[in-house]
Scaffold this motif. Structure first.
Motif, PDB file in Angstrom:
ATOM      1  N   LEU A  96     -13.290   0.934  -2.302  1.00  0.00           N
ATOM      2  CA  LEU A  96     -12.384  -0.103  -2.797  1.00  0.00           C
ATOM      3  C   LEU A  96     -10.945   0.177  -2.360  1.00  0.00           C
ATOM      4  O   LEU A  96     -10.198  -0.750  -2.021  1.00  0.00           O
ATOM      5  N   GLN A  97     -10.564   1.445  -2.342  1.00  0.00           N
ATOM      6  CA  GLN A  97      -9.226   1.803  -1.864  1.00  0.00           C
ATOM      7  C   GLN A  97      -9.033   1.386  -0.411  1.00  0.00           C
ATOM      8  O   GLN A  97      -7.988   0.830  -0.040  1.00  0.00           O
ATOM      9  N   LEU A  98     -10.042   1.633   0.427  1.00  0.00           N
ATOM     10  CA  LEU A  98      -9.954   1.273   1.840  1.00  0.00           C
ATOM     11  C   LEU A  98      -9.903  -0.243   2.022  1.00  0.00           C
ATOM     12  O   LEU A  98      -9.174  -0.757   2.881  1.00  0.00           O
ATOM     13  N   VAL A  99     -10.672  -0.968   1.212  1.00  0.00           N
ATOM     14  CA  VAL A  99     -10.659  -2.436   1.275  1.00  0.00           C
ATOM     15  C   VAL A  99      -9.279  -2.967   0.899  1.00  0.00           C
ATOM     16  O   VAL A  99      -8.725  -3.856   1.566  1.00  0.00           O
ATOM     17  N   LEU A 158      -5.138   9.976   2.184  1.00  0.00           N
ATOM     18  CA  LEU A 158      -5.827  10.424   0.977  1.00  0.00           C
ATOM     19  C   LEU A 158      -7.060   9.573   0.701  1.00  0.00           C
ATOM     20  O   LEU A 158      -8.090  10.084   0.265  1.00  0.00           O
ATOM     21  N   SER A 159      -6.957   8.269   0.965  1.00  0.00           N
ATOM     22  CA  SER A 159      -8.094   7.376   0.727  1.00  0.00           C
ATOM     23  C   SER A 159      -9.255   7.705   1.657  1.00  0.00           C
ATOM     24  O   SER A 159     -10.418   7.713   1.240  1.00  0.00           O
ATOM     25  N   VAL A 160      -8.939   7.984   2.920  1.00  0.00           N
ATOM     26  CA  VAL A 160      -9.994   8.315   3.891  1.00  0.00           C
ATOM     27  C   VAL A 160     -10.649   9.648   3.528  1.00  0.00           C
ATOM     28  O   VAL A 160     -11.886   9.769   3.544  1.00  0.00           O
ATOM     29  N   CYS A 161      -9.834  10.652   3.190  1.00  0.00           N
ATOM     30  CA  CYS A 161     -10.387  11.954   2.813  1.00  0.00           C
ATOM     31  C   CYS A 161     -11.242  11.835   1.553  1.00  0.00           C
ATOM     32  O   CYS A 161     -12.303  12.458   1.449  1.00  0.00           O
ATOM     33  N   SER A 162     -10.785  11.031   0.610  1.00  0.00           N
ATOM     34  CA  SER A 162     -11.552  10.824  -0.620  1.00  0.00           C
ATOM     35  C   SER A 162     -12.886  10.158  -0.326  1.00  0.00           C
ATOM     36  O   SER A 162     -13.917  10.521  -0.911  1.00  0.00           O
ATOM     37  N   VAL A 182       0.817  -1.219   0.000  1.00  0.00           N
ATOM     38  CA  VAL A 182       0.000   0.000   0.000  1.00  0.00           C
ATOM     39  C   VAL A 182       0.848   1.267   0.000  1.00  0.00           C
ATOM     40  O   VAL A 182       0.323   2.363   0.207  1.00  0.00           O
ATOM     41  N   GLU A 183       2.170   1.131  -0.242  1.00  0.00           N
ATOM     42  CA  GLU A 183       3.022   2.318  -0.228  1.00  0.00           C
ATOM     43  C   GLU A 183       2.660   3.302  -1.334  1.00  0.00           C
ATOM     44  O   GLU A 183       2.972   4.486  -1.261  1.00  0.00           O
TER      45      GLU A 183
END
Length: 254
Positions: A205-208, A169-173, A162-163
Motif C-alpha cells: 500500500l505504501q508503494l501504491v 524505506l518503503s521498498v526495504c520494508s 510523499v515527502e
C-alpha cells in the motif's frame, strides 16, 4: 533443494531487514552533529530493541529446536547492536528530563524481556511451549512496529505528498516483510510469518500511494551549492518527520 531455497530467502531477508535497522543512522548523525535530540523520541528504538531481543531469544536453541531458526538469530542479533546504539546515543545527547524518560521506558522493556526469557527457560521444559510463549509476545511487539507506517500513509493521503514517506524505506520494508513471510511459510512457523501477514500488505500500500502521489510533490531544482550543503539536511528532516509520526502512533498504542 528446498533447504537451499529457504537459506537463499533467509539471506535476502537478512539483507533487507538490516537495511531497515540501519535507516535511522541518518537521524542519529544529525543528533550527534547538533548534540541535541530535538523533538525525536526514543520510544521507537526501545520497542525495536525489545523486538530484536525477543526474536533473538526465540531463534536460540533454548527456545527453538537446535539451530532451526539461525537466520532469525543473525538478523536480530545485528538489530540488537544497532537499536541499543541508537538508545545509548539518544541517552547521551538528550536533556536530564529526557534521560529520565529513556530510563523509565527502557527499564520496563528490559524487565519484560528478562521475565519472558526466565519463564520460558525455567517454567517450561519443552521447545513447543517455550516457542508459544516467546513467539506470542514477540508477535504482539512486531505487529505494533509493522502497524506504525499507517500514520505516515495517512499523512500522505491528507497532504497528497510523499515527502513524509521516503521510497527507500518503503521498498526495504516490502522486500523484508515479503521475504520473511515466504520464509515463515516454508518452515511453517506462524510466529515468523505472522508479523509479515500485516507488514506485506502495508508495504504494498505504501508503494501504491507513492506511485499515486509522487507527481503531486513539489520538487524545486536546487543550485549546485545548495545540493552540496543541503542534501543531508533534507534527508534528515524527512527521516525526522517520518519517525515523529511513527512515535506518535506508538505512544497512542502504549
Amino acid at each position: 533443494m528446498a533447504e537451499t531455497i529457504r537459506m537463499l530467502i533467509a539471506v535476502f531477508g537478512n539483507a533487507a531487514s538490516m537495511s531497515l535497522y540501519a535507516a535511522p543512522m541518518v537521524t542519529f548523525r544529525r543528533i550527534i552533529r547538533k548534540k541535541s535530540t530535538e523533538e525525536f523520541s526514543c520510544i521507537p528504538y526501545i520497542i525495536g530493541l525489545l523486538n530484536c531481543l525477543l526474536y533473538t531469544w526465540y531463534g536460540l536453541p533454548v527456545v527453538s529446536c537446535k539451530w532451526e531458526n539461525f537466520p532469525i538469530v543473525t538478523v536480530n542479533g545485528v538489530g540488537i547492536v544497532l537499536e541499543l546504539s541508537y538508545v545509548l546515543i539518544y541517552f547521551w545527547f538528550t536533556s536530564s528530563k529526557g534521560k529520565v524518560k529513556v530510563a523509565m521506558t527502557a527499564i520496563p522493556v528490559v524487565l519484560v524481556f528478562c521475565i519472558t526469557a526466565a519463564v520460558s527457560a525455567f517454567a517450561f521444559h519443552d521447545n513447543r511451549h517455550r516457542k508459544i510463549l516467546v513467539g506470542s509476545i514477540g508477535l504482539v511487539v512486531s505487529v505494533t512496529l509493522y502497524g506504525s507506517p499507517l500514520v505516515a500513509m495517512k499523512k500522505v493521503i491528507q497532504t497528497k505528498s510523499v515527502e513524509f514517506m521516503p521510497i527507500t524505506l518503503s521498498v526495504c520494508s516490502f522486500f523484508s516483510s515479503t521475504l520473511w513471510l515466504i520464509y515463515g511459510l516454508l518452515i511453517r512457523d506462524i510466529f515468523v510469518a505472522g508479523p509479515s501477514v500485516l507488514g506485506t500488505p502495508l508495504s504494498i500500500l505504501q508503494l501504491v500511494l507513492y506511485c499515486k502521489y509522487r507527481k503531486g510533490s513539489v520538487v524545486e531544482e536546487p543550485s549546485k551549492g545548495d545540493q552540496e550543503k543541503g542534501n543531508l539536511e533534507k534527508v534528515d528532516m524527512e527521516m525526522g518527520k517520518v519517525e515523529t509520526n511513527v512515535t506518535n502512533h506508538m505512544n497512542e498504542n502504549l
